[in-house]
Design an enzyme around this catalytic site. Structure first.
Site, PDB file in Angstrom:
ATOM      1  N   CYS A  87       0.847  -1.200   0.000  1.00 37.84           N
ATOM      2  CA  CYS A  87       0.000   0.000   0.000  1.00 37.84           C
ATOM      3  C   CYS A  87       0.882   1.250   0.000  1.00 37.84           C
ATOM      4  O   CYS A  87       1.537   1.536  -0.978  1.00 37.84           O
ATOM      5  CB  CYS A  87      -0.965  -0.059   1.181  1.00 37.84           C
ATOM      6  N   HIS A 196      -3.582  -5.583   1.237  1.00 32.99           N
ATOM      7  CA  HIS A 196      -2.844  -5.755   2.494  1.00 32.99           C
ATOM      8  C   HIS A 196      -2.750  -7.211   2.932  1.00 32.99           C
ATOM      9  O   HIS A 196      -3.576  -7.662   3.728  1.00 32.99           O
ATOM     10  CB  HIS A 196      -3.533  -4.953   3.602  1.00 32.99           C
ATOM     11  N   GLU A 198      -0.843  -8.425   5.090  1.00 33.45           N
ATOM     12  CA  GLU A 198      -0.622  -8.519   6.547  1.00 33.45           C
ATOM     13  C   GLU A 198      -1.929  -8.455   7.324  1.00 33.45           C
ATOM     14  O   GLU A 198      -1.966  -8.819   8.499  1.00 33.45           O
ATOM     15  CB  GLU A 198       0.364  -7.434   7.002  1.00 33.45           C
TER      16      GLU A 198
END
Ligand SMILES: Nc1ncnc2c1ncn2[C@@H]1O[C@H](COP(=O)(O)OP(=O)(O)O)[C@@H](O)[C@H]1O
Lengths: 224, 608, 77, 77
Positions: A87, A196, A198
């Site tokens: 990002c 994302h 994560e």
């Protein structure tokens, strides 16, 4: 000795805690790196996490790309260090010219936070070896300036060399050119993507655990 | 613009010019309020003092119309309800203990009027303000929420106000890195021209890290840190600016300073991390955020909560505009600022942490012997007041309360029994389609997709769930659930019962996620307190909410009152938004909304 | 057809968040000699010849700028 | 001390979603005669007299604009 993965914090970085957690979940040690240092502390790989570094004022990632730590990241990436930009981290890598193209305002002009499907297009990079080309991952996208753009020659080069790593499985909700969600450099060690991974490392706090593969991939690469 | 030669209206000057006329009415003070200030001081106030008293004695800061009613919350809170409460009404935000040494603080606050004037910035700074309230308790903010009310989709202002407000809530909260996990979007004609923007924040802390706002210990330093102080958000106090003063636009004076503030979420994000590092290092004795009324509020509140006096030197305040008067500096509502009390030996360490975060920090004063708040500017004393008279001993009104029987009875007589019912399958079909398309029932994803719900990786449930569920401690799975609710149409029909229904709904939403409800916050949005019927609605709603809380055993730990929500003389529907917070021992056991089970599972309807 | 430029700037008394960020960044990358930066918006409009200045000003003040926090200038190229 | 203006515009081949949104809004508020709007950034810099044009162009092209997606002009006032 376990693999050490650095996670950079700039002023305004938000997803460093999540990135560090993903690194640990993958079985590596997360090493905090500070924007103002000229020191990568000998890590085996680096994650440039998401957020709004320097408020994203001026252009997303522009000011962060000039930070001291980025000089070291650029240098180490040239020597093959695996670098992952997520990002805002992707935006920073583009502004630092580690990756071609740029990320501009979403077609809908709003910030967009949505779970969506990505297709893995290239499973050969340092960050995607644990996937198989064609895999579908459910991962959140959350960004305001996530529309990938580049000139036609660059796009053709990326496609021709298989450097589009992730594509939105549905038409890109942010208007990204050719539905590109993530790309890699020519050597395959630097990867940037807007969604994302994560935030998708546990079913409890994310839509899936599909994102963990990026963090495990790099371990295999480093210990190989 | 040059440093102008505005004469300083010092205390000495005020003593020498007792008859000098002052624009106290323009500043919103009544004749008897002004007289009382003169009586407290034994002289006329200086411009700076007048600015302080006028903002601090405003409805917004002093709760002068609501105070007599809000006392009822305290009166109905039992010892048993108090047992988990570490801080309650009167502090920046209420704090409850949630077990394992963890405490949680939460509060909801309104930013209605600024959001109508400048939707993006109004909503953004609403989020920023409530987050600083939570930080001032020593907590890390962990989630935000946004109960919103708008006029009908096709009302004149909705097309401007709604996208701006949603973008502002998102723009600020997303940039701060706080997951947005709860809120409401409600449309009703009464909110046309007066949208409601209520902002909620939840924070978590270890119980021993609780910080309260007070300035004690003679010699301790007062440090202002965060953003610089500018001319934004000064609004009404502009009338004190000298006519001789040249503004940038040339010669017109600063008669009309904007009353809106512009937010800088990046600075606030850095301020959060900086504060947490300061708390962790034990460098803070007391702390206070700067919100409405800026330094006037922070200095007088810190001083009156402490055991001494305070001296502040305005020349030390870092400014971003030239030639600001003392009154302007004291009233500026520039965002992203905090004020801390620090022992002298810790000042250097404090400043070093701030430098690491590129945060401007300046010693602006110290705690003194005695009991006066003394403020100097350009070498002259411009404020010399007993701080409690500014912060806590403002006027208290017992406004007339009267049920408008004709209006209220007519409203209740207009029952749904008289509405036409669908009689045929095709009428029923049309009715269902109409409901599915109604803004009040449609999907909220256009709004909630603009909010980051994932950041920090602790969100277990957010939009689409009955309550937001956030993990507080990763090692144990301890977490919280939070929900806000209010059906203002029920409140209009019967404010006492309506407020209880709002409480019951939020309580149920928290309970159904598997959490044990612990505490209540509220944001009481009403019309003009000068209208006896509105005061009746207010009084009834407060009593209903407090009595309901007593039955459920969950205390009201804090909240906010917003009056004068009206277009012309027409008040909004009475809207006491109720937030409930619960604790869940293990978030992996949180119950999700929706049908998640296997085919053939039974569906059971509970209740009456 | 005429080309019209509208420049929109934050009012002087309003915090210019973006300009401040750029000013600080300059220091960090070692640019000296630039003491202050203010950032606003720049619009280029294609306008038919019949459109008068008043219309342009109304347009700028209602759509391109928010008069509460911003000033603007209209220039015909 | 000199005042320098840098205007930064999205390259013509980059879709200007903000400009497009403004263009659409024009129609909604009933303004006719404005056929296209493009939106960029406007910077005002206070610059010491010794700074030459080349330095300014370098600054604009390396910090204020991203040459991959934007064009820029530098004007001394
Ligand atoms: N403005 C908002 N901000 C954040 N979440 C919101 C907002 N509006 C609605 N939501 C969320 O959307 C979901 C549905 O909201 P709502 O229609 O009010 O349902 P209910 O009140 O019955 O739970 C809830 O999870 C609520 O928290």
């Amino acid at each position: 000795m376990s693999t050490r993965v650095g996670v950079i914090t700039f002023p305004g970085t938000l997803d460093d805690v999540d990135a560090a957690r993903a690194v640990r979940r993958a079985g590596a040690e997360a090493v905090p790196l500070w924007h103002g240092d000229h020191d990568l502390q000998g890590v085996d790989a680096v994650v440039v996490p998401g957020g709004f570094s320097y408020g994203d004022y001026l252009r997303a990632g522009a000011i962060a790309s000039l930070a001291p730590i980025m000089t070291e990241v650029v240098r180490a990436a040239g020597r093959g260090l695996p670098v992952l930009g997520i990002c805002n981290g992707f935006q920073i890598l583009c502004e630092a010219h580690l990756l071609p193209g740029a990320l501009v305002a979403n077609a809908g002009m709003h910030f967009l936070c949505r779970d969506l499907e990505l297709t893995v297009e290239n499973a050969q990079t340092a960050w995607t070896r644990d996937y198989t080309a064609g895999d579908r991952l459910t991962i959140p996208l959350k960004s305001q300036e996530g529309r990938y753009v580049a000139d036609a020659a660059t796009l053709d080069e990326l496609e021709g060399e298989g450097r589009v790593v992730f594509r939105y499985a549905e038409p890109a909700p942010n208007g990204s050119t050719r539905d590109i969600a993530g790309i890699t450099d020519a050597a395959g060690n630097v990867v940037g993507l807007m969604p994302h991974p994560e935030h998708a490392t546990s079913e409890l706090t994310g839509p899936s655990a599909d994102g963990l593969g990026l963090f495990t991939s790099v371990l295999a690469r480093v210990t190989a | 613009m040059t440093q102008s030669q505005v004469p300083v209206d010092s205390v000495k000057h005020a003593e020498a010019t007792p008859e000098q006329p002052q624009p106290f009415r323009e500043l919103g003070l009544k004749d008897d309020e002004y007289a009382r200030i003169r009586e407290i001081l034994g002289r006329r106030p200086t411009d700076a003092e007048l600015a302080m008293y006028s903002v601090m004695w405003s409805e917004h800061c002093s709760y002068k119309s609501s105070k007599v009613h809000l006392r009822y919350f305290g009166e109905t809170t039992t010892e048993q309800m108090r047992s988990t409460m570490l801080a309650g009404i009167g502090e920046n935000a209420g704090v409850v203990s949630v077990g394992d040494g963890w405490a949680v603080t939460f509060k909801v606050e309104s930013h209605n009027h600024p959001s109508y004037v400048e939707p993006y910035q109004g909503a953004a700074t609403g989020v920023g303000g409530i987050v600083r309230d939570i930080m001032a308790m020593g907590a890390r903010p962990i989630a935000v929420g946004d109960p919103l009310r708008f006029g009908p989709l096709d009302a004149d202002d909705t097309g401007r106000v709604l996208p701006g407000i949603v973008a502002g809530v998102g723009g600020y909260g997303n940039c701060l890195g706080l997951p947005n996990v709860a809120g409401e979007v409600v449309f009703d004609p009464s909110y046309a021209g007066n949208p409601l923007v209520n902002a909620l924040c939840v924070g978590a802390l270890k119980t021993e890290d609780l910080h309260l706002a007070f300035a004690s210990g003679t010699g301790n330093k007062i440090i202002l840190f965060g953003a610089t102080t500018g001319l934004d958000g000064i609004g009404g106090v502009s009338v004190l600016a000298s006519e001789t003063f040249d503004s940038d636009s040339g010669g017109t004076g600063r008669k009309k300073l904007p009353s809106v503030q512009v937010g800088d979420p990046f600075t606030e994000k850095v301020l959060i991390e900086c504060c947490l590092e300061l708390f962790a290092a034990g460098l803070v004795v007391g702390i206070q955020d700067l919100g409405g009324a800026g330094l006037s509020c922070a200095t007088s509140e810190l001083a009156s909560a402490g055991d001494g006096g305070m001296h502040v030197d305005l020349d030390a305040v870092p400014l971003r505009a030239t030639g600001m008067t003392a009154a302007e500096i004291l009233s500026s509502e520039s965002q992203e600022r905090m004020c801390a009390v620090v022992t002298p030996e810790n000042v250097e360490a404090f400043l070093a942490v701030c430098r690491r975060w590129d945060t401007i920090a300046t010693v602006i004063g110290e705690v003194t012997d005695g009991d006066r708040l003394v403020i100097t500017s350009r070498g002259e004393t411009v404020v010399d007041v007993p701080p409690r008279t500014v912060a806590h001993e403002g006027p208290v009104y017992t406004r007339p309360v009267a049920r408008d029987d004709a209006k209220q009875d007519a409203l209740n007589a207009d029952s749904p029994e008289t509405l036409p019912r669908p009689e045929t399958p095709s009428e029923l079909r049309a009715e269902i389609l109409r409901m599915a398309a109604a803004p009040n029932l449609a999907s909220r994803s256009w709004v909630t997709d603009q909010y980051d719900r994932y950041v920090r990786g602790n969100t277990v449930a957010a939009h689409g769930a009955d309550s937001g569920v956030v993990q507080v401690d990763e090692s144990t799975g301890r977490g919280i659930a939070v929900a806000t609710d209010c059906n203002a149409r029920f409140v209009a029909l019967d404010p006492y019962v309506g407020a209880q229904l709002a409480l019951a709904e939020a309580y149920r939403n928290v309970a159904t996620s598997g959490a044990v409800p612990l505490a209540v916050t509220d944001c009481l949005n009403f019309g003009s307190p000068e209208d006896p019927h509105v005061m009746w609605q207010f009084e009834q709603a407060v009593r209903g909410l407090a009595d309901g809380c007593a039955v459920l055993g969950t205390p009201v730990t804090g909240g906010n009152v917003s009056f004068y929500n009206q277009t012309g003389t027409t008040a909004i529907l009475p809207t006491p938004v109720v937030g409930v917070l619960g604790v869940i021992d293990d978030v992996t056991t949180a119950v999700r909304s929706g049908f998640a089970g296997a085919d053939g599972d039974a569906v059971v309807l509970l209740g009456t | 057809m005429a080309r019209v430029v509208v420049d929109v700037m934050p009012k002087p008394e309003i915090l210019d968040v973006q300009g401040q960020a750029v000013t600080r960044a300059l220091g960090r990358i070692g640019v000296s000699g630039v003491s202050g930066v203010r950032q606003g918006k720049h619009f280029e409009l294609d306008v038919e010849d019949g459109i008068d200045d008043e219309t342009l000003h109304r347009l700028a003040g209602s759509l391109l700028a928010n008069p509460v926090i911003e000033d603007w200038t209209v220039t015909r190229l």
